[in-house]
Scaffold this active site. Structure first.
Site, PDB file in Angstrom:
ATOM      1  N   LYS A   1     -11.820  -4.708  18.469  1.00 21.30           N
ATOM      2  CA  LYS A   1     -10.453  -4.838  18.335  1.00 21.30           C
ATOM      3  C   LYS A   1      -9.911  -4.530  19.910  1.00 21.30           C
ATOM      4  CE  LYS A   1      -9.821  -4.841  13.643  1.00 21.30           C
ATOM      5  NZ  LYS A   1      -9.005  -4.649  12.515  1.00 21.30           N
TER       6      LYS A   1
ATOM      7  N   PHE B   1      -4.958   2.513  14.840  1.00 18.97           N
ATOM      8  CA  PHE B   1      -5.353   3.510  13.828  1.00 18.97           C
ATOM      9  C   PHE B   1      -6.402   2.966  12.946  1.00 18.97           C
ATOM     10  CE2 PHE B   1      -1.904   5.894  15.692  1.00 18.97           C
ATOM     11  CZ  PHE B   1      -1.915   7.207  14.842  1.00 18.97           C
TER      12      PHE B   1
ATOM     13  N   ASN C   1       1.001  -1.196  -0.011  1.00 18.11           N
ATOM     14  CA  ASN C   1      -0.005   0.049  -0.043  1.00 18.11           C
ATOM     15  C   ASN C   1       0.826   1.307   0.112  1.00 18.11           C
ATOM     16  OD1 ASN C   1       0.587   0.751   2.817  1.00 18.11           O
ATOM     17  ND2 ASN C   1      -0.423  -1.057   3.259  1.00 18.11           N
TER      18      ASN C   1
ATOM     19  N   LYS D   1     -14.515  -0.321  14.927  1.00 16.95           N
ATOM     20  CA  LYS D   1     -13.135  -1.027  15.203  1.00 16.95           C
ATOM     21  C   LYS D   1     -12.475  -1.057  16.484  1.00 16.95           C
ATOM     22  CE  LYS D   1      -8.612  -0.877  12.651  1.00 16.95           C
ATOM     23  NZ  LYS D   1      -8.122  -0.347  11.560  1.00 16.95           N
TER      24      LYS D   1
END
Length: 400
Positions: A340, A322, A209, A336
Protein backbone atom coordinates in the site's frame (compact mmCIF):
# COMPACT_ATOMS: atom_id res chain seq x y z
CA UNK A 1 11.74 27.20 25.91
CA UNK A 2 9.49 29.10 28.35
CA UNK A 3 11.01 32.52 27.82
CA UNK A 4 8.22 35.03 27.24
CA UNK A 5 5.42 32.50 27.77
CA UNK A 6 2.56 33.41 30.10
CA UNK A 7 1.52 30.53 32.33
CA UNK A 8 -1.51 30.82 34.57
CA UNK A 9 -0.93 28.53 37.54
CA UNK A 10 -4.08 27.43 39.32
CA UNK A 11 -3.60 26.10 42.84
CA UNK A 12 -6.52 24.22 44.39
CA UNK A 13 -7.01 23.11 47.97
CA UNK A 14 -4.95 20.05 48.73
CA UNK A 15 -1.97 19.38 50.96
CA UNK A 16 0.18 19.20 47.81
CA UNK A 17 -0.35 22.96 47.34
CA UNK A 18 3.08 23.48 48.89
CA UNK A 19 4.66 21.77 45.86
CA UNK A 20 3.04 24.36 43.61
CA UNK A 21 5.35 26.96 45.12
CA UNK A 22 8.37 25.03 43.87
CA UNK A 23 6.72 24.68 40.46
CA UNK A 24 6.04 28.42 40.34
CA UNK A 25 9.70 29.09 41.15
CA UNK A 26 10.97 26.72 38.47
CA UNK A 27 8.72 28.22 35.80
CA UNK A 28 9.79 31.73 36.75
CA UNK A 29 13.46 30.74 36.62
CA UNK A 30 12.91 29.26 33.16
CA UNK A 31 11.75 32.65 31.88
CA UNK A 32 7.97 32.26 32.08
CA UNK A 33 5.59 34.98 33.19
CA UNK A 34 3.64 33.22 35.96
CA UNK A 35 0.23 34.44 37.13
CA UNK A 36 -1.18 32.55 40.11
CA UNK A 37 -4.82 31.94 40.96
CA UNK A 38 -5.61 30.21 44.25
CA UNK A 39 -8.86 28.77 45.52
CA UNK A 40 -10.00 29.78 48.99
CA UNK A 41 -9.23 26.25 50.18
CA UNK A 42 -5.67 26.45 48.83
CA UNK A 43 -4.97 29.46 51.04
CA UNK A 44 -5.59 27.21 54.08
CA UNK A 45 -2.48 25.22 53.12
CA UNK A 46 -0.12 27.93 51.86
CA UNK A 47 -0.24 31.72 51.97
CA UNK A 48 -0.80 33.79 48.80
CA UNK A 49 2.21 35.88 49.85
CA UNK A 50 4.47 32.93 48.99
CA UNK A 51 3.29 32.90 45.38
CA UNK A 52 3.29 36.68 45.18
CA UNK A 53 6.95 36.72 46.18
CA UNK A 54 7.89 33.95 43.76
CA UNK A 55 5.90 35.22 40.77
CA UNK A 56 6.35 38.96 41.37
CA UNK A 57 2.63 39.43 40.70
CA UNK A 58 -0.48 39.78 42.81
CA UNK A 59 -2.18 36.47 43.56
CA UNK A 60 -5.90 36.37 42.84
CA UNK A 61 -8.25 34.44 45.11
CA UNK A 62 -11.53 36.36 45.10
CA UNK A 63 -13.37 36.69 41.77
CA UNK A 64 -14.65 40.10 42.84
CA UNK A 65 -11.33 41.50 44.06
CA UNK A 66 -10.62 43.52 40.92
CA UNK A 67 -7.26 45.27 41.31
CA UNK A 68 -7.16 46.85 37.84
CA UNK A 69 -10.29 48.75 36.78
CA UNK A 70 -9.24 48.70 33.11
CA UNK A 71 -9.76 44.93 32.77
CA UNK A 72 -11.96 42.10 34.04
CA UNK A 73 -9.42 39.93 35.81
CA UNK A 74 -10.59 36.46 34.89
CA UNK A 75 -11.04 37.39 31.22
CA UNK A 76 -7.70 39.20 31.13
CA UNK A 77 -5.87 36.20 32.60
CA UNK A 78 -7.76 33.77 30.35
CA UNK A 79 -6.74 35.77 27.27
CA UNK A 80 -3.10 36.27 28.36
CA UNK A 81 -2.39 32.60 29.00
CA UNK A 82 -0.27 30.55 26.64
CA UNK A 83 -0.97 27.63 28.96
CA UNK A 84 -3.10 27.13 32.08
CA UNK A 85 -1.68 24.67 34.61
CA UNK A 86 -3.78 23.37 37.50
CA UNK A 87 -1.46 21.89 40.14
CA UNK A 88 -2.53 20.43 42.41
CA UNK A 89 -5.90 19.61 40.86
CA UNK A 90 -8.24 18.19 43.50
CA UNK A 91 -11.15 15.86 42.75
CA UNK A 92 -13.46 18.82 43.37
CA UNK A 93 -11.68 21.09 40.87
CA UNK A 94 -11.59 18.32 38.25
CA UNK A 95 -15.34 17.84 38.72
CA UNK A 96 -15.94 21.58 38.30
CA UNK A 97 -13.91 21.60 35.09
CA UNK A 98 -15.72 18.57 33.68
CA UNK A 99 -19.18 19.97 34.41
CA UNK A 100 -18.51 23.60 33.55
CA UNK A 101 -19.01 25.05 37.02
CA UNK A 102 -17.69 28.55 37.68
CA UNK A 103 -18.07 29.38 41.35
CA UNK A 104 -14.61 30.78 42.10
CA UNK A 105 -11.83 32.66 40.33
CA UNK A 106 -9.98 29.57 39.11
CA UNK A 107 -12.97 27.67 37.71
CA UNK A 108 -14.30 30.88 36.11
CA UNK A 109 -10.97 31.57 34.39
CA UNK A 110 -10.79 27.96 33.19
CA UNK A 111 -14.18 28.36 31.53
CA UNK A 112 -13.13 31.61 29.87
CA UNK A 113 -9.76 30.55 28.47
CA UNK A 114 -9.11 29.18 24.99
CA UNK A 115 -5.51 28.32 25.90
CA UNK A 116 -4.40 24.70 26.36
CA UNK A 117 -4.91 23.34 29.86
CA UNK A 118 -2.61 20.96 31.73
CA UNK A 119 -3.87 19.25 34.89
CA UNK A 120 -1.78 17.58 37.60
CA UNK A 121 -4.17 15.64 39.88
CA UNK A 122 -3.47 15.06 43.58
CA UNK A 123 -5.76 13.20 45.98
CA UNK A 124 -6.29 10.06 48.03
CA UNK A 125 -5.79 6.83 46.06
CA UNK A 126 -9.43 5.77 46.51
CA UNK A 127 -10.64 9.18 45.37
CA UNK A 128 -8.40 8.99 42.32
CA UNK A 129 -9.74 5.57 41.28
CA UNK A 130 -13.38 6.45 42.01
CA UNK A 131 -15.48 6.01 38.84
CA UNK A 132 -16.79 9.59 39.06
CA UNK A 133 -13.26 11.03 39.12
CA UNK A 134 -12.10 8.74 36.32
CA UNK A 135 -15.13 9.69 34.21
CA UNK A 136 -14.51 13.38 34.81
CA UNK A 137 -10.86 13.04 33.76
CA UNK A 138 -11.89 11.09 30.67
CA UNK A 139 -14.35 13.86 29.78
CA UNK A 140 -11.62 16.48 30.11
CA UNK A 141 -9.16 14.38 28.11
CA UNK A 142 -11.69 14.08 25.29
CA UNK A 143 -11.88 17.88 25.25
CA UNK A 144 -8.13 18.09 24.81
CA UNK A 145 -7.08 18.75 28.40
CA UNK A 146 -3.57 17.42 29.08
CA UNK A 147 -2.66 15.46 32.19
CA UNK A 148 0.48 14.85 34.22
CA UNK A 149 -0.24 11.55 35.92
CA UNK A 150 0.08 11.52 39.72
CA UNK A 151 2.87 9.52 41.30
CA UNK A 152 2.62 6.40 43.44
CA UNK A 153 3.87 6.36 47.02
CA UNK A 154 3.14 7.45 50.58
CA UNK A 155 0.20 9.87 50.68
CA UNK A 156 -0.43 12.51 53.32
CA UNK A 157 -3.51 10.61 54.49
CA UNK A 158 -1.37 7.59 55.36
CA UNK A 159 -2.32 5.43 52.39
CA UNK A 160 0.24 4.13 49.90
CA UNK A 161 -0.90 4.27 46.29
CA UNK A 162 -1.44 6.45 43.23
CA UNK A 163 -2.53 10.00 43.90
CA UNK A 164 0.55 11.92 44.97
CA UNK A 165 1.15 15.12 43.00
CA UNK A 166 3.97 14.56 40.53
CA UNK A 167 7.20 16.28 41.52
CA UNK A 168 7.55 19.93 40.40
CA UNK A 169 10.58 19.03 38.26
CA UNK A 170 8.53 16.49 36.28
CA UNK A 171 5.61 18.91 35.83
CA UNK A 172 8.01 21.62 34.64
CA UNK A 173 9.51 19.14 32.17
CA UNK A 174 6.03 18.32 30.86
CA UNK A 175 5.35 22.03 30.37
CA UNK A 176 8.65 22.56 28.54
CA UNK A 177 7.95 19.48 26.41
CA UNK A 178 4.53 20.89 25.53
CA UNK A 179 6.01 24.15 24.26
CA UNK A 180 8.87 22.30 22.55
CA UNK A 181 6.48 20.07 20.62
CA UNK A 182 3.96 22.81 19.88
CA UNK A 183 5.68 23.83 16.63
CA UNK A 184 6.90 20.43 15.37
CA UNK A 185 4.11 20.25 12.77
CA UNK A 186 3.58 23.99 12.39
CA UNK A 187 2.37 24.77 8.87
CA UNK A 188 1.71 21.11 8.05
CA UNK A 189 -1.69 19.97 6.82
CA UNK A 190 -2.64 16.66 8.38
CA UNK A 191 -5.56 14.43 7.47
CA UNK A 192 -6.61 11.70 9.91
CA UNK A 193 -9.30 9.08 9.38
CA UNK A 194 -11.03 7.59 12.42
CA UNK A 195 -13.88 5.40 13.52
CA UNK A 196 -15.66 2.61 11.69
CA UNK A 197 -17.57 2.71 8.43
CA UNK A 198 -21.22 1.78 8.01
CA UNK A 199 -22.38 -0.32 5.05
CA UNK A 200 -26.16 -0.21 4.74
CA UNK A 201 -28.23 -3.35 4.18
CA UNK A 202 -31.52 -1.48 4.39
CA UNK A 203 -32.67 1.76 6.08
CA UNK A 204 -32.42 0.24 9.59
CA UNK A 205 -29.61 -2.35 9.34
CA UNK A 206 -25.96 -2.14 8.45
CA UNK A 207 -22.58 -3.87 8.62
CA UNK A 208 -19.88 -2.26 10.76
CA UNK A 209 -17.15 -3.06 13.31
CA UNK A 210 -16.18 -2.31 16.91
CA UNK A 211 -14.02 0.76 16.25
CA UNK A 212 -14.64 3.55 18.77
CA UNK A 213 -12.59 6.23 16.98
CA UNK A 214 -10.43 6.80 20.07
CA UNK A 215 -7.08 6.13 18.36
CA UNK A 216 -7.78 8.40 15.40
CA UNK A 217 -9.18 11.13 17.63
CA UNK A 218 -6.07 10.97 19.82
CA UNK A 219 -3.88 11.36 16.73
CA UNK A 220 -5.90 14.34 15.48
CA UNK A 221 -5.67 16.01 18.89
CA UNK A 222 -1.92 15.37 19.17
CA UNK A 223 -1.34 16.78 15.68
CA UNK A 224 -3.28 19.93 16.59
CA UNK A 225 -1.22 20.37 19.74
CA UNK A 226 1.92 20.15 17.61
CA UNK A 227 0.73 23.04 15.47
CA UNK A 228 -0.76 21.22 12.49
CA UNK A 229 -3.84 22.22 10.51
CA UNK A 230 -5.88 19.06 11.06
CA UNK A 231 -8.76 17.59 9.08
CA UNK A 232 -10.50 14.62 10.70
CA UNK A 233 -12.55 12.36 8.45
CA UNK A 234 -14.68 10.30 10.80
CA UNK A 235 -17.22 7.55 10.39
CA UNK A 236 -19.11 5.85 13.22
CA UNK A 237 -17.53 6.74 16.57
CA UNK A 238 -18.52 6.38 20.21
CA UNK A 239 -16.60 9.31 21.68
CA UNK A 240 -16.70 13.08 21.32
CA UNK A 241 -14.63 14.52 18.48
CA UNK A 242 -11.64 16.62 19.60
CA UNK A 243 -11.91 20.39 19.60
CA UNK A 244 -9.94 22.62 17.26
CA UNK A 245 -9.90 20.27 14.27
CA UNK A 246 -11.88 20.40 11.04
CA UNK A 247 -14.31 17.46 11.09
CA UNK A 248 -15.80 15.77 8.04
CA UNK A 249 -18.55 13.24 8.81
CA UNK A 250 -18.93 10.22 6.54
CA UNK A 251 -20.80 6.93 6.71
CA UNK A 252 -19.66 4.32 4.18
CA UNK A 253 -16.24 3.29 2.93
CA UNK A 254 -17.05 4.95 -0.40
CA UNK A 255 -17.92 8.20 1.39
CA UNK A 256 -14.61 8.06 3.25
CA UNK A 257 -12.67 7.31 0.06
CA UNK A 258 -14.15 10.34 -1.69
CA UNK A 259 -13.55 12.60 1.32
CA UNK A 260 -9.90 11.54 1.58
CA UNK A 261 -9.01 11.49 -2.13
CA UNK A 262 -10.65 14.87 -2.70
CA UNK A 263 -8.44 16.45 -0.01
CA UNK A 264 -5.27 14.47 -0.67
CA UNK A 265 -3.44 16.96 -2.97
CA UNK A 266 -3.33 19.68 -0.29
CA UNK A 267 -2.17 17.40 2.54
CA UNK A 268 1.36 16.91 3.86
CA UNK A 269 0.58 13.97 6.16
CA UNK A 270 -2.19 11.38 5.96
CA UNK A 271 -2.78 8.97 8.85
CA UNK A 272 -5.41 6.36 8.13
CA UNK A 273 -6.50 5.08 11.53
CA UNK A 274 -10.11 4.31 10.57
CA UNK A 275 -11.41 0.75 10.56
CA UNK A 276 -12.88 0.53 7.06
CA UNK A 277 -15.22 -2.27 6.00
CA UNK A 278 -13.61 -4.53 3.40
CA UNK A 279 -16.99 -5.48 1.92
CA UNK A 280 -20.44 -3.95 1.45
CA UNK A 281 -23.82 -5.41 0.49
CA UNK A 282 -24.15 -5.81 -3.28
CA UNK A 283 -27.59 -4.23 -3.04
CA UNK A 284 -29.11 -1.87 -0.50
CA UNK A 285 -32.83 -2.34 0.00
CA UNK A 286 -34.87 0.84 -0.15
CA UNK A 287 -37.30 -0.46 2.47
CA UNK A 288 -36.79 -2.54 5.61
CA UNK A 289 -36.29 -6.20 4.70
CA UNK A 290 -39.06 -8.23 6.31
CA UNK A 291 -38.41 -11.51 8.07
CA UNK A 292 -39.63 -14.39 5.89
CA UNK A 293 -37.49 -17.50 5.51
CA UNK A 294 -35.42 -19.47 8.04
CA UNK A 295 -32.28 -18.42 6.20
CA UNK A 296 -31.17 -15.29 4.39
CA UNK A 297 -28.25 -14.95 2.02
CA UNK A 298 -26.50 -11.59 1.83
CA UNK A 299 -24.21 -11.03 -1.16
CA UNK A 300 -21.19 -8.81 -0.45
CA UNK A 301 -18.87 -7.04 -2.87
CA UNK A 302 -15.41 -5.68 -2.15
CA UNK A 303 -14.91 -2.02 -1.22
CA UNK A 304 -12.15 0.07 -2.72
CA UNK A 305 -9.00 0.03 -0.58
CA UNK A 306 -8.57 3.60 0.70
CA UNK A 307 -4.99 3.18 1.94
CA UNK A 308 -3.86 1.51 -1.27
CA UNK A 309 -5.57 4.21 -3.32
CA UNK A 310 -3.86 7.09 -1.55
CA UNK A 311 -0.58 5.17 -1.61
CA UNK A 312 -0.80 4.99 -5.39
CA UNK A 313 -1.77 8.66 -5.70
CA UNK A 314 0.66 10.19 -3.23
CA UNK A 315 3.22 12.74 -4.39
CA UNK A 316 4.69 14.66 -1.45
CA UNK A 317 2.49 13.13 1.27
CA UNK A 318 3.84 11.16 4.22
CA UNK A 319 1.47 8.22 4.60
CA UNK A 320 0.86 6.26 7.82
CA UNK A 321 -1.35 3.19 7.78
CA UNK A 322 -2.84 1.11 10.59
CA UNK A 323 -3.33 -2.65 10.74
CA UNK A 324 -5.45 -4.45 13.32
CA UNK A 325 -4.28 -8.08 13.37
CA UNK A 326 -4.96 -11.23 15.36
CA UNK A 327 -1.94 -13.32 14.28
CA UNK A 328 1.40 -13.12 12.40
CA UNK A 329 1.50 -9.39 13.10
CA UNK A 330 5.02 -8.73 11.73
CA UNK A 331 4.42 -10.62 8.51
CA UNK A 332 1.04 -9.02 7.80
CA UNK A 333 2.25 -5.55 8.73
CA UNK A 334 5.25 -5.59 6.39
CA UNK A 335 3.16 -7.01 3.55
CA UNK A 336 0.55 -4.28 4.00
CA UNK A 337 3.13 -1.50 4.26
CA UNK A 338 4.80 -2.48 0.98
CA UNK A 339 1.64 -3.26 -0.99
CA UNK A 340 0.00 0.00 0.00
CA UNK A 341 3.07 2.22 -0.35
CA UNK A 342 3.07 3.55 3.24
CA UNK A 343 5.96 5.39 4.84
CA UNK A 344 5.08 3.95 8.26
CA UNK A 345 2.64 1.31 9.38
CA UNK A 346 1.28 0.94 12.91
CA UNK A 347 0.08 -2.56 13.78
CA UNK A 348 -1.46 -4.10 16.85
CA UNK A 349 -2.75 -7.47 17.95
CA UNK A 350 -6.33 -6.66 18.92
CA UNK A 351 -6.54 -9.84 21.01
CA UNK A 352 -3.75 -8.63 23.30
CA UNK A 353 -4.73 -7.28 26.70
CA UNK A 354 -4.80 -3.47 26.70
CA UNK A 355 -4.99 -3.22 22.89
CA UNK A 356 -7.71 -3.04 20.30
CA UNK A 357 -11.09 -1.43 19.82
CA UNK A 358 -12.80 0.50 22.59
CA UNK A 359 -9.86 0.59 25.00
CA UNK A 360 -8.23 3.78 26.27
CA UNK A 361 -4.85 2.06 25.91
CA UNK A 362 -3.07 0.39 23.02
CA UNK A 363 -0.05 -1.82 22.35
CA UNK A 364 1.45 -1.07 18.95
CA UNK A 365 4.41 -1.87 16.75
CA UNK A 366 5.69 0.69 14.23
CA UNK A 367 7.25 -0.43 10.94
CA UNK A 368 8.99 1.16 7.98
CA UNK A 369 10.27 -0.49 4.80
CA UNK A 370 13.31 -1.83 6.65
CA UNK A 371 11.19 -3.62 9.25
CA UNK A 372 10.28 -3.02 12.87
CA UNK A 373 11.13 0.51 14.02
CA UNK A 374 9.81 0.28 17.56
CA UNK A 375 7.57 -1.88 19.73
CA UNK A 376 5.74 0.25 22.27
CA UNK A 377 4.51 -1.11 25.62
CA UNK A 378 0.95 -0.69 26.86
CA UNK A 379 0.26 3.05 26.99
CA UNK A 380 -2.67 5.39 26.63
CA UNK A 381 -3.84 6.03 23.09
CA UNK A 382 -2.96 9.68 23.59
CA UNK A 383 0.63 8.72 24.41
CA UNK A 384 0.71 6.37 21.41
CA UNK A 385 -0.52 9.24 19.23
CA UNK A 386 2.09 11.64 20.60
CA UNK A 387 4.87 9.08 20.15
CA UNK A 388 3.79 8.30 16.59
CA UNK A 389 3.66 11.96 15.59
CA UNK A 390 7.08 12.63 17.11
CA UNK A 391 8.38 9.84 14.87
CA UNK A 392 6.60 11.28 11.83
CA UNK A 393 7.89 14.80 12.52
CA UNK A 394 11.44 13.49 12.94
CA UNK A 395 11.26 11.54 9.65
CA UNK A 396 9.92 14.54 7.77
CA UNK A 397 12.62 16.78 9.25
CA UNK A 398 15.32 14.34 8.16
CA UNK A 399 13.72 13.84 4.76
CA UNK A 400 13.27 10.09 5.34
Amino acid sequence: MLNGKTIVLGVSGGIAAYKAAALCSKLKQAGAEVRVIMTESATKFIAPLTFQTLSRHDVIVDTFDEKDASVVSHIDLADRADLVVVAPATANMIAKMAHGLADDMLSTTLLATTAPVLVAPAMNVHMYTHPAVQTNMQTLAERGVLFVEPGTGQLACGYVGKGRLEEPERIAEAIERFFGEKELLQGKKVLVTAGGTVERIDPVRYLTNDSSGKMGFAIAEAARLMGADVTLVVGKASVQTPEGVRTVRVESAQDMLEAVVGRLPEMDIVIKAAAVADYRPAEQAEQKIKKKDAEMTLKLVKNSDILQTIGSLKTKQFIVGFAAETQSIDEHAMDKLKRKNCDLLVANDVTQEGAGFGHDTNVVRIYDRSGLVEALPVMSKREVARHLLLTVADRIRKGD
